[in-house]
Enzyme design. Sequence first.
Site, short mmCIF file in Angstrom:
data_model
loop_
_atom_site.label_atom_id
_atom_site.label_comp_id
_atom_site.label_asym_id
_atom_site.label_seq_id
_atom_site.Cartn_x
_atom_site.Cartn_y
_atom_site.Cartn_z
N GLY B 188 0.77 -1.18 -0.06
CA GLY B 188 -0.31 0.02 -0.07
C GLY B 188 0.88 1.44 -0.16
N GLY B 190 -0.09 4.59 0.28
CA GLY B 190 -0.77 5.52 0.72
C GLY B 190 -0.17 6.39 1.61
N GLU B 211 2.21 -1.61 -4.60
CA GLU B 211 0.85 -0.81 -4.51
C GLU B 211 0.26 -1.40 -5.54
OE1 GLU B 211 -0.80 1.56 -3.23
OE2 GLU B 211 -2.43 1.29 -4.90
N VAL B 245 -0.86 -8.31 -4.37
CA VAL B 245 -0.44 -9.19 -3.69
C VAL B 245 -1.27 -10.44 -3.42
CG1 VAL B 245 0.44 -9.70 -1.01
CG2 VAL B 245 1.14 -7.45 -2.30
N GLY B 278 -5.40 0.10 3.91
CA GLY B 278 -6.40 0.96 3.97
C GLY B 278 -7.12 0.64 5.30
N HIS B 451 9.42 38.11 3.77
CA HIS B 451 10.62 37.63 2.93
C HIS B 451 12.10 37.67 3.92
CE1 HIS B 451 13.76 37.11 -0.39
NE2 HIS B 451 14.26 38.18 0.20
#
Lengths: 48, 474
Positions: B188, B190, B211, B245, B278, B451
Amino acid sequence: DGPALSPAAQRVASQHGVDPASVSGTGRDGRVIKEDVQRAMSQPAAAA
Amino acid sequence: MSQHFDVVVIGAGPAGYVAAIRAAQLGLKTACIDNFIGKDGKPALGGTCLNVGCIPSKALLDSSKQFHNLVHGFKDHGISAQKPAIDVGTMVGRKDRIVKQFTGGIAQLFKANKVTAIAGFGQLQAGRKVIVTTPDGSTSEVTGTNIILAAGSVPIELPGMAFDGEYIVDNAGALDFQDTPKRLGVIGAGVIGLELGSVWKRLGADVTVLEAMDSFLGAADADIAKIARREFDKQGLAIKLGAKVSKAEVKKKAVEVTYTDKEGEQTLVVDRLLVAVGRRAATKGLLAEGTGVQLDERGRVVVDEHCYTGVEGVWAVGDCVRGPMLAHKGSEEGIAVAELIAGLPGHVNLDTIPWVIYTEPEIAWVGKTEKELKDAGIPYRVGTFPFAAIGRAVAMNETAGQVKMLAHAETDRILGVHMVGPVVSELIAECVVAMEFKGSSEDLARIVHAHPTLSEAVHEAALSVDKRAIHKGN
């Protein structure tokens, strides 16, 4: 005091001579945003 | 005889504890039920975020970044060190102290606000009654004029790859390795996979991220995802897309992962495997028969735009309902519901929720992506500005990335802002404020930015929407 204007709304209103008090604001808490001034400019003035 | 409260909150994560505190502030007699047990074996408030999510991952991300800089990042500054070393036990111990400080902090806030904390698992019954079961099996009950369900979420387990707490782990396990794994597999790409993969990569692990999707960071703006991918590749994080997977087996103190990509079946052998595909709503056992509260096909509590379940006095917030699974989203819903219960107007704008990924460089966005605008047929203008042209970023030696602003082609209203670069987790806040005030790109362009600061990248991106950025060709 007049309505609260966003920085860009202030610029458009000043440049095109739009009275901010005549524009209804749709921003947060009635704030006049740039697109409100643009819309006011594109619409013909309401008949008195 | 059950105890009665004005508000009973089930769950003390960022949605639940915040709802409880806000309700108490508004003069409502409030109880908050939670069953999380901390590493010391005692009840710990704060839910996933504080105990095994946001806070501990940021602690390890910071420690690992310091180490990585010591090894690789300081030479340009003329700083050298003899044999830099990391003691993982100390690093994890520091993380545990931070977690304890914050979970204890919530307990103090509950006391200060007179919120009654109840340790145990809360199950809603019909008639706004909640049965609380403690770990030793004893039960008690409380009733509430209002009930707020804030049960949160749990990691999704893949079939045949049960978490064993040692070889195959979830986010909690990957926050508690006692040594740097030589080889770490992550399923994953994510937020969780990338953040925890980064932690262990910086400490020397060989990290491979598998993934299943063909695109990288599909929820982010494509240009931003592309820049991020290039930076992760440079760091040596091996990200394999389109890798599905099929199984993971523990063999001889290693995990053999089988996956299929467009070249066929592949095998990856790692010492530890993090499964981060997830999370799902933690609503198992939350509702007894006959409460009338509905769950959707993904197990989430069904609510309307005000987080109301439609059953009198029953509300639900956070990860256990629709919407992004983010701590700040849950907290805002908790506040809105507490205010609605107290008779005040409460509202959460789901269109202006910022997203952040705390990798290096960081990734952050708010609003619509360019693809979403294209698909919806909304006319827009784009302004971008690279951090390589920002003085502060160059001084910091962190020049990768850019800010990308999307504004409506006619009204100029800001529709989305996307960033990858140094500390963009903080820069995104300005854009969220601007969008909440329905600001235009010109509004940000006409506001003074200090700045030299990183925020000048936001200013220049806003100017660039109108092709008048100062520090680049337009």
